[in-house]
Design a protein around this motif. Sequence first.
Motif, PDB file in Angstrom:
ATOM      1  N   ARG A  20       0.833  -1.275   0.058  1.00 53.36           N
ATOM      2  CA  ARG A  20       0.029  -0.040   0.063  1.00 53.36           C
ATOM      3  C   ARG A  20       0.911   1.421   0.017  1.00 53.36           C
ATOM      4  NH1 ARG A  20      -2.891  -1.232   3.936  1.00 53.36           N
ATOM      5  NH2 ARG A  20      -1.876   0.053   5.650  1.00 53.36           N
ATOM      6  N   ILE A  21       1.866   1.120   0.801  1.00 53.75           N
ATOM      7  CA  ILE A  21       2.808   2.473   1.067  1.00 53.75           C
ATOM      8  C   ILE A  21       3.397   2.714  -0.437  1.00 53.75           C
ATOM      9  CG2 ILE A  21       4.622   3.592   2.235  1.00 53.75           C
ATOM     10  CD1 ILE A  21       3.590   2.096   4.854  1.00 53.75           C
ATOM     11  N   THR A  22       4.207   1.502  -0.935  1.00 58.52           N
ATOM     12  CA  THR A  22       4.999   1.739  -2.174  1.00 58.52           C
ATOM     13  C   THR A  22       3.723   2.225  -3.553  1.00 58.52           C
ATOM     14  OG1 THR A  22       5.899  -0.314  -1.642  1.00 58.52           O
ATOM     15  CG2 THR A  22       6.088   0.359  -4.115  1.00 58.52           C
ATOM     16  N   LEU A  23       2.585   1.801  -3.447  1.00 50.55           N
ATOM     17  CA  LEU A  23       1.625   2.280  -4.128  1.00 50.55           C
ATOM     18  C   LEU A  23       1.446   4.060  -4.084  1.00 50.55           C
ATOM     19  CD1 LEU A  23      -0.700  -0.868  -4.909  1.00 50.55           C
ATOM     20  CD2 LEU A  23       1.091   0.177  -6.544  1.00 50.55           C
ATOM     21  N   GLN A  24       1.261   4.148  -2.831  1.00 49.21           N
ATOM     22  CA  GLN A  24       0.952   5.436  -2.481  1.00 49.21           C
ATOM     23  C   GLN A  24       2.037   6.432  -2.933  1.00 49.21           C
ATOM     24  OE1 GLN A  24       0.410   5.284   1.880  1.00 49.21           O
ATOM     25  NE2 GLN A  24      -1.799   4.792   1.596  1.00 49.21           N
ATOM     26  N   ALA A  25       3.423   6.041  -2.695  1.00 44.27           N
ATOM     27  CA  ALA A  25       4.561   6.631  -3.229  1.00 44.27           C
ATOM     28  C   ALA A  25       4.481   6.815  -4.509  1.00 44.27           C
ATOM     29  CB  ALA A  25       5.822   5.964  -2.626  1.00 44.27           C
ATOM     30  N   GLY A  26       4.321   5.808  -5.440  1.00 48.51           N
ATOM     31  CA  GLY A  26       4.210   5.914  -6.839  1.00 48.51           C
ATOM     32  C   GLY A  26       3.022   6.837  -7.436  1.00 48.51           C
ATOM     33  N   ILE A  27       1.795   7.214  -6.660  1.00 50.65           N
ATOM     34  CA  ILE A  27       0.779   7.982  -7.010  1.00 50.65           C
ATOM     35  C   ILE A  27       1.312   9.410  -6.618  1.00 50.65           C
ATOM     36  CG2 ILE A  27      -1.361   8.624  -6.655  1.00 50.65           C
ATOM     37  CD1 ILE A  27      -2.141   5.774  -6.168  1.00 50.65           C
ATOM     38  N   ALA A  28       1.920   9.600  -5.556  1.00 53.38           N
ATOM     39  CA  ALA A  28       2.570  10.718  -5.061  1.00 53.38           C
ATOM     40  C   ALA A  28       3.539  11.303  -5.907  1.00 53.38           C
ATOM     41  CB  ALA A  28       3.204  10.683  -3.780  1.00 53.38           C
ATOM     42  N   LEU A  29       4.306  10.465  -6.366  1.00 56.97           N
ATOM     43  CA  LEU A  29       5.403  10.789  -7.321  1.00 56.97           C
ATOM     44  C   LEU A  29       4.997  11.132  -8.854  1.00 56.97           C
ATOM     45  CD1 LEU A  29       8.586  10.889  -8.112  1.00 56.97           C
ATOM     46  CD2 LEU A  29       8.306   8.507  -8.817  1.00 56.97           C
ATOM     47  N   LEU A  30       3.804  10.667  -9.157  1.00 58.82           N
ATOM     48  CA  LEU A  30       3.119  10.752 -10.408  1.00 58.82           C
ATOM     49  C   LEU A  30       2.485  12.312 -10.503  1.00 58.82           C
ATOM     50  CD1 LEU A  30       2.368   9.837 -13.219  1.00 58.82           C
ATOM     51  CD2 LEU A  30       0.206   9.135 -12.113  1.00 58.82           C
ATOM     52  N   VAL A  31       1.984  12.740  -9.261  1.00 59.44           N
ATOM     53  CA  VAL A  31       1.357  14.047  -9.184  1.00 59.44           C
ATOM     54  C   VAL A  31       2.401  15.090  -9.122  1.00 59.44           C
ATOM     55  CG1 VAL A  31       0.182  15.456  -7.409  1.00 59.44           C
ATOM     56  CG2 VAL A  31      -0.534  13.147  -7.700  1.00 59.44           C
ATOM     57  N   ILE A  32       3.710  14.742  -8.228  1.00 58.79           N
ATOM     58  CA  ILE A  32       4.533  15.566  -8.219  1.00 58.79           C
ATOM     59  C   ILE A  32       5.580  16.040  -9.558  1.00 58.79           C
ATOM     60  CG2 ILE A  32       7.169  15.740  -7.175  1.00 58.79           C
ATOM     61  CD1 ILE A  32       6.072  14.341  -4.840  1.00 58.79           C
ATOM     62  N   VAL A  33       5.506  14.931 -10.475  1.00 59.18           N
ATOM     63  CA  VAL A  33       6.165  15.230 -11.614  1.00 59.18           C
ATOM     64  C   VAL A  33       5.452  15.766 -12.620  1.00 59.18           C
ATOM     65  CG1 VAL A  33       7.241  13.681 -13.749  1.00 59.18           C
ATOM     66  CG2 VAL A  33       7.667  12.989 -11.328  1.00 59.18           C
ATOM     67  N   VAL A  34       4.102  15.473 -12.605  1.00 59.44           N
ATOM     68  CA  VAL A  34       3.013  15.833 -13.757  1.00 59.44           C
ATOM     69  C   VAL A  34       2.764  17.435 -13.314  1.00 59.44           C
ATOM     70  CG1 VAL A  34       0.671  15.648 -14.904  1.00 59.44           C
ATOM     71  CG2 VAL A  34       2.536  13.353 -14.516  1.00 59.44           C
ATOM     72  N   GLY A  35       2.359  17.411 -12.372  1.00 60.33           N
ATOM     73  CA  GLY A  35       1.804  18.620 -11.849  1.00 60.33           C
ATOM     74  C   GLY A  35       2.843  19.590 -10.839  1.00 60.33           C
ATOM     75  N   ASP A  36       4.100  19.302 -11.167  1.00 61.16           N
ATOM     76  CA  ASP A  36       4.972  19.979 -10.345  1.00 61.16           C
ATOM     77  C   ASP A  36       4.654  20.650  -9.127  1.00 61.16           C
ATOM     78  OD1 ASP A  36       7.691  21.493 -10.206  1.00 61.16           O
ATOM     79  OD2 ASP A  36       6.945  23.317 -11.419  1.00 61.16           O
ATOM     80  N   VAL A  37       4.188  19.481  -8.418  1.00 55.56           N
ATOM     81  CA  VAL A  37       3.791  20.017  -7.086  1.00 55.56           C
ATOM     82  C   VAL A  37       5.000  19.338  -5.894  1.00 55.56           C
ATOM     83  CG1 VAL A  37       1.860  19.575  -5.042  1.00 55.56           C
ATOM     84  CG2 VAL A  37       1.221  19.483  -7.655  1.00 55.56           C
ATOM     85  N   SER A  38       5.643  20.196  -6.004  1.00 56.82           N
ATOM     86  CA  SER A  38       6.796  19.655  -4.853  1.00 56.82           C
ATOM     87  C   SER A  38       7.428  20.737  -3.633  1.00 56.82           C
ATOM     88  CB  SER A  38       8.086  19.272  -5.781  1.00 56.82           C
ATOM     89  OG  SER A  38       8.472  20.490  -6.309  1.00 56.82           O
ATOM     90  N   VAL A  39       7.861  20.132  -2.739  1.00 53.11           N
ATOM     91  CA  VAL A  39       8.188  21.223  -1.710  1.00 53.11           C
ATOM     92  C   VAL A  39       9.865  21.472  -1.809  1.00 53.11           C
ATOM     93  CG1 VAL A  39       8.699  21.423   0.702  1.00 53.11           C
ATOM     94  CG2 VAL A  39       6.943  19.986   0.182  1.00 53.11           C
ATOM     95  N   THR A  40      10.066  22.632  -2.202  1.00 51.13           N
ATOM     96  CA  THR A  40      11.279  23.136  -2.651  1.00 51.13           C
ATOM     97  C   THR A  40      11.993  24.336  -1.522  1.00 51.13           C
ATOM     98  OG1 THR A  40      10.450  25.212  -3.940  1.00 51.13           O
ATOM     99  CG2 THR A  40      11.049  22.976  -5.225  1.00 51.13           C
ATOM    100  N   GLN A  41      10.894  24.710  -0.833  1.00 52.26           N
ATOM    101  CA  GLN A  41      11.479  25.536   0.322  1.00 52.26           C
ATOM    102  C   GLN A  41      10.672  25.138   1.531  1.00 52.26           C
ATOM    103  OE1 GLN A  41      13.459  28.168   0.250  1.00 52.26           O
ATOM    104  NE2 GLN A  41      13.913  27.569  -2.039  1.00 52.26           N
ATOM    105  N   LEU A  42      11.514  24.874   2.676  1.00 52.79           N
ATOM    106  CA  LEU A  42      11.021  24.409   3.769  1.00 52.79           C
ATOM    107  C   LEU A  42      10.708  25.699   4.880  1.00 52.79           C
ATOM    108  CD1 LEU A  42      13.415  21.504   4.472  1.00 52.79           C
ATOM    109  CD2 LEU A  42      11.317  21.487   3.547  1.00 52.79           C
ATOM    110  N   GLY A  43      11.420  26.988   4.507  1.00 54.65           N
ATOM    111  CA  GLY A  43      11.092  28.106   5.309  1.00 54.65           C
ATOM    112  C   GLY A  43      12.375  28.376   6.166  1.00 54.65           C
TER     113      GLY A  43
END
Length: 295
Positions: A48-71
């Motif tokens: 389940r966690i592996t598949l969750q990570a794969g879906i998260a990676l897809l959203v990050i790459v396709v939608g450019d939704v990533s954490v680049t700044q932590l403040g």
Amino acid sequence: IAIFFGLSIGVLLSGNTYPEVLAIICGAGLIMLLGVVDDRSDISANLRITLQAGIALLVIVVGDVSVTQLGDIVGTGGLGSGPFAIPFSVIAIVGVINAFNMIDGTDGLAGGLALVSSALVAIASLASGFQPGLILAICLAAATAGFLLYNLRHPWRHKAAVFMGDAGSMVLGLVVACLLIMVTQSDTPAISPMTSVWILALPLLDMGAIMIRRMLKGRSPFSADREHLHHILLAAGLSVGKTVMLMLGVATLLGAGGMMAHWAGVPDYVLFVAFLLTLAVYVYAMSHAWRLMRA
């Protein structure tokens, strides 16, 4: 399933066709399907966690939704994630997905927390004029509120008519996580990354405390038990309705407090230290749950 379709139709009708939003909706659809299979066949935690990570990676790459700044969480200026942006973002999204999945233990709780989070993000997005975050937050709040009409217990409804299962909690976790990344990582961020942690404080604290306790006992951090805060409050004699209202009230105070502290100019490193101290107190309280129950 209904939450996903309500959210998706709302987003499409709103005309919110920003690439990152569409990527989040597609990711939510995939994780809903994963949740349906998990509800039906009980997938192992590792798969389940592996598949969750794969879906998260897809959203990050396709939608450019990533954490680049932590403040400025260490007091030395803005801290970037650099080459670790993508793996850190995957861990963050998967963490929030499982925080919602773990805390979904009684009627109205996970949905109520998603409603609180999306409402706070909508306020922050409105104040900053961040349109993509505002529309997505409102659609998520509306879809969740529609679900809660049939799930939340109140004086006129003593038993839930529907429940969300893993499919619903994982959809909420993914969308809330991506929504918070959007509003903290845009060119004109609505809130700081550390403020988003306070908006999700209660589910993150509960997940963190439970996983720490399980590992200290030599158990898997993903094993099931009845040691979450809502289990303790129920065992102490509170009704389901009162337990949910109490926890939603605490979540609202923590999230709103973090936002007001941010707007008042409280540095991120102060909010970071305060969160770590709160986590330590929470872990201690959960480790002495019998005292909490007695009180």
